[in-house]
Design a protein around this motif. Structure first.
Motif, PDB file in Angstrom:
ATOM      1  N   MET A 272       0.018 -18.020  -5.079  1.00  0.00           N
ATOM      2  CA  MET A 272       0.314 -16.769  -4.419  1.00  0.00           C
ATOM      3  C   MET A 272      -0.075 -15.597  -5.322  1.00  0.00           C
ATOM      4  N   LEU A 273      -0.651 -14.589  -4.715  1.00  0.00           N
ATOM      5  CA  LEU A 273      -1.042 -13.388  -5.439  1.00  0.00           C
ATOM      6  C   LEU A 273       0.071 -12.350  -5.345  1.00  0.00           C
ATOM      7  N   GLU A 274       0.414 -11.788  -6.468  1.00  0.00           N
ATOM      8  CA  GLU A 274       1.420 -10.728  -6.508  1.00  0.00           C
ATOM      9  C   GLU A 274       0.780  -9.424  -6.034  1.00  0.00           C
ATOM     10  N   PHE A 275       1.598  -8.432  -5.801  1.00  0.00           N
ATOM     11  CA  PHE A 275       1.158  -7.100  -5.375  1.00  0.00           C
ATOM     12  C   PHE A 275       0.114  -6.531  -6.336  1.00  0.00           C
ATOM     13  N   SER A 276       0.328  -6.695  -7.628  1.00  0.00           N
ATOM     14  CA  SER A 276      -0.585  -6.136  -8.633  1.00  0.00           C
ATOM     15  C   SER A 276      -1.922  -6.880  -8.702  1.00  0.00           C
ATOM     16  N   ASP A 277      -1.996  -8.087  -8.147  1.00  0.00           N
ATOM     17  CA  ASP A 277      -3.232  -8.881  -8.169  1.00  0.00           C
ATOM     18  C   ASP A 277      -4.184  -8.530  -7.025  1.00  0.00           C
TER      19      ASP A 277
ATOM     20  N   LYS B 145      -6.724  -6.642  -5.537  1.00  0.00           N
ATOM     21  CA  LYS B 145      -7.719  -5.678  -5.999  1.00  0.00           C
ATOM     22  C   LYS B 145      -8.968  -5.760  -5.138  1.00  0.00           C
ATOM     23  N   LEU B 146      -9.863  -4.817  -5.348  1.00  0.00           N
ATOM     24  CA  LEU B 146     -11.124  -4.745  -4.626  1.00  0.00           C
ATOM     25  C   LEU B 146     -11.911  -6.052  -4.767  1.00  0.00           C
ATOM     26  N   ASN B 147     -12.506  -6.519  -3.684  1.00  0.00           N
ATOM     27  CA  ASN B 147     -13.334  -7.727  -3.601  1.00  0.00           C
ATOM     28  C   ASN B 147     -12.571  -9.037  -3.755  1.00  0.00           C
ATOM     29  N   LYS B 148     -11.253  -9.004  -3.853  1.00  0.00           N
ATOM     30  CA  LYS B 148     -10.452 -10.222  -3.894  1.00  0.00           C
ATOM     31  C   LYS B 148     -10.427 -10.804  -2.484  1.00  0.00           C
ATOM     32  N   ILE B 149     -10.486 -12.115  -2.364  1.00  0.00           N
ATOM     33  CA  ILE B 149     -10.484 -12.761  -1.047  1.00  0.00           C
ATOM     34  C   ILE B 149      -9.138 -13.443  -0.849  1.00  0.00           C
ATOM     35  N   ILE B 150      -8.445 -13.035   0.212  1.00  0.00           N
ATOM     36  CA  ILE B 150      -7.115 -13.568   0.503  1.00  0.00           C
ATOM     37  C   ILE B 150      -7.131 -14.281   1.856  1.00  0.00           C
ATOM     38  N   SER B 151      -6.104 -15.081   2.087  1.00  0.00           N
ATOM     39  CA  SER B 151      -5.951 -15.775   3.363  1.00  0.00           C
ATOM     40  C   SER B 151      -4.834 -15.095   4.142  1.00  0.00           C
ATOM     41  N   LEU B 152      -5.138 -14.684   5.362  1.00  0.00           N
ATOM     42  CA  LEU B 152      -4.183 -14.001   6.220  1.00  0.00           C
ATOM     43  C   LEU B 152      -4.330 -14.598   7.610  1.00  0.00           C
ATOM     44  N   ASN B 153      -3.268 -15.140   8.167  1.00  0.00           N
ATOM     45  CA  ASN B 153      -3.302 -15.804   9.477  1.00  0.00           C
ATOM     46  C   ASN B 153      -4.358 -16.918   9.517  1.00  0.00           C
TER      47      ASN B 153
ATOM     48  N   PHE C  84       0.401  -3.134   2.092  1.00  0.00           N
ATOM     49  CA  PHE C  84       1.252  -4.070   1.364  1.00  0.00           C
ATOM     50  C   PHE C  84       2.308  -3.281   0.616  1.00  0.00           C
ATOM     51  N   ASN C  85       3.565  -3.741   0.663  1.00  0.00           N
ATOM     52  CA  ASN C  85       4.649  -3.133  -0.090  1.00  0.00           C
ATOM     53  C   ASN C  85       4.750  -3.809  -1.453  1.00  0.00           C
ATOM     54  N   GLY C  86       5.516  -3.225  -2.359  1.00  0.00           N
ATOM     55  CA  GLY C  86       5.630  -3.729  -3.723  1.00  0.00           C
ATOM     56  C   GLY C  86       6.113  -5.159  -3.831  1.00  0.00           C
ATOM     57  N   SER C  87       6.908  -5.638  -2.878  1.00  0.00           N
ATOM     58  CA  SER C  87       7.449  -6.996  -2.950  1.00  0.00           C
ATOM     59  C   SER C  87       6.583  -8.008  -2.188  1.00  0.00           C
ATOM     60  N   ASP C  88       5.557  -7.548  -1.493  1.00  0.00           N
ATOM     61  CA  ASP C  88       4.711  -8.451  -0.704  1.00  0.00           C
ATOM     62  C   ASP C  88       3.844  -9.333  -1.596  1.00  0.00           C
ATOM     63  N   LYS C  89       3.574 -10.527  -1.088  1.00  0.00           N
ATOM     64  CA  LYS C  89       2.678 -11.462  -1.761  1.00  0.00           C
ATOM     65  C   LYS C  89       1.627 -11.901  -0.761  1.00  0.00           C
TER      66      LYS C  89
END
Length: 134
Positions: free
Chosen positions: A1-6, A8-16, A54-59
């Protein structure tokens, strides 16, 4: 899991269960509220752009992507066709996904392919390409 601070631009995340690339990220903090990150995410499968805050506590979950090499074969009105360099399987990507990179594709060009769940979702070109200007 990526934290809020992780995030960044060009990062690839999984959503739905879809891979999204962060194309813009704006961090803001107001006086008494927690920090927020306003992002624009590009779906790597459909090419659609989504705005998400994204809020500060979101991952967020990092997308599980595989990489391979492929050579460009040809294109038609709707798709670009490639051949995997290891398995010699042919696959296609829609014009919407290849977009501006199509200007630099010549028959036989080797490209990097991003795969999500075994399906090709995006290509990347080499940093240096030799062209003859006429």
């Amino acid at each position: 899991m990526l934290e809020f601070s992780d995030l960044k631009l060009n990062k690839i995340i999984s959503l739905n269960n879809q891979p999204y690339k962060i194309i813009t990220a704006q961090h803001s903090k107001q006086a008494r509220s927690s920090a927020v990150l306003r992002t624009k995410l590009k779906n790597l499968i459909t090419g659609d752009v989504l705005e998400k805050t994204f809020n500060g506590s979101d991952k967020a979950e990092e997308a599980d992507l595989g990489r391979t090499k492929a050579s460009y074969l040809y294109n038609d009105q709707e798709n670009f066709y490639f051949m995997d360099q290891k398995t010699f399987e042919q696959f296609s990507l829609p014009k919407k996904i290849v977009s501006e990179q199509s200007n630099y594709l010549i028959d036989g060009t080797i490209v990097d392919v991003l795969k999500f769940n075994g399906e090709a979702v995006s290509i990347g070109l080499a940093t240096k390409i030799n062209f003859k200007v006429t």
